[in-house]
Design a protein around this motif. Sequence first.
Motif, short mmCIF file in Angstrom:
data_model
loop_
_atom_site.label_atom_id
_atom_site.label_comp_id
_atom_site.label_asym_id
_atom_site.label_seq_id
_atom_site.Cartn_x
_atom_site.Cartn_y
_atom_site.Cartn_z
N TRP A 233 0.76 -0.91 0.25
CA TRP A 233 0.17 -0.03 -0.04
C TRP A 233 0.59 1.29 0.28
N ASP A 450 -5.11 -9.18 3.36
CA ASP A 450 -5.63 -7.26 2.42
C ASP A 450 -7.03 -7.51 2.13
N ARG A 467 -7.43 0.75 -6.30
CA ARG A 467 -7.27 0.62 -4.81
C ARG A 467 -6.00 1.46 -4.94
N ILE A 468 -4.89 1.33 -5.70
CA ILE A 468 -3.58 1.92 -4.92
C ILE A 468 -3.59 2.80 -5.02
N ARG A 472 -4.82 2.78 0.49
CA ARG A 472 -4.85 1.80 0.89
C ARG A 472 -6.49 0.52 0.71
#
Length: 472
Positions: A233, A450, A467-468, A472
Amino acid sequence: MKPINAIRMGGTDILPLVEGGKGVSISTGVSAGHWAAAGGAGTVSIVNADSYDENGNVVPQEYHGRTRRERHEELVDYAIRGGIAQARIAHEIAGGRGRIHANILWEMGGAERVINGVLEGAPGLIQGLTCGAGMPYRLSEIAARFGIHYYPIVSSARAFNALWRRAYHKAADLLGAVVYEDPWRAGGHNGLSNTENPLAPEDPFPRVLALRKQMRAFGLDETPIIMAGGVWWLEEWQDWIDNPELGPIAFQFGTRPLLTRESPIPDSWKRRLLTLKKGDVFLNRFSPTGFYSSAVNNAFLGELRARSERQIPFSPEELGAHTMALAIGARGRLVYVTPTDGQRARLWMEEGYTEAMRTPDNTLVFVTPEKAREILADQGACMGCLSECRFSNWSQRGPSYTNGHKADPRSYCIQKTLQTVAHAHGPDQDDVMDHNLMFGGTNAWRFATDPLYANGYVPTVAELIERIMTGR
């Protein structure tokens, strides 16, 4: 979380997110194309990539040459055709977005021929050339010939200093970025030096800062550094983002793209990633390249460990402490070992490890007859997939095409195991995963914890990048 802004790389503004290259049919045109389409730099591996027949089926890489040299020529041809095929796929999917890079291993057999063959056969489709696994001095020369940017992979400022002074200063304008690959955290083959402890990971920040200082000494203040290895992340890397000490930084993801819908790895491999625990991926020294490599602990690595543990030194004649005669081989040839080692060897033989195989270090390793036949068959089938291989004693340099050493039975055929694990899509794929090499970064255990992968969910590449980008 700091905002994640575009970065100037290879003459284009893209997201600072790079797909790490993974060889032998893992980083494909599909995966790379979708990564680029999402705005980052997708990476096609041209290390024995898959090619396809007129019906779209994967062409099996079968070898028919009678000699290793003849089979090596077949391998180079497969690699060029596969690299061109994957570049075309990536280019079509990317649709002009992001960047398409090609990854090559400098210590791969015929590396320069493959690079040139792919770039000639796929003109304009590849915008960057990434290369590691050795000291690729000629990378800049090849990039300049085709007018594309190059991205050397290093694990220290010292390595980059050597590359720059010897060759890269001649093509400074085409240096797209420098990839810092953390030798303790990245998956696959890693660049640990003889002075670095594989069991004592160092903080990457001071190492990357040293690299930046070295680059600044060469006037490379604005050339990005790509941090590779251990990145999960970006919230965990906030101190690196927009840090004036480090300068422009991008982040490479090698392990995470394995678990996407576009990833070509077998379903069994994806399921295994979701069950890993901390410590299930570790560095080992079994690779025929001589490099350390990071892989999932399984029966394959367990057998290699046990094989090396069943090892004793010997002398062809009675000498010093080697006073005990030991009969080995079908002809019962006598060698001499210490009495203590002789007793150990007899216990191993009673357990079925009756075949004693000689190593280049004047030791014997004890294996079952079945394993001995497999090792000898794999060594005999060598097609020269590395520039030099300690397992088969192949060297791509003539006239003998050997490295001058005895073939080492403590290693394995890396081409065989990686092709097997990449293409295991049948009902026995769970067993195949356990008995072949599964590369992975040391953070692969985080798949299991995760939230993105809760209940076995597998995201698309676009979902992963989205998402990256949130941190996070």
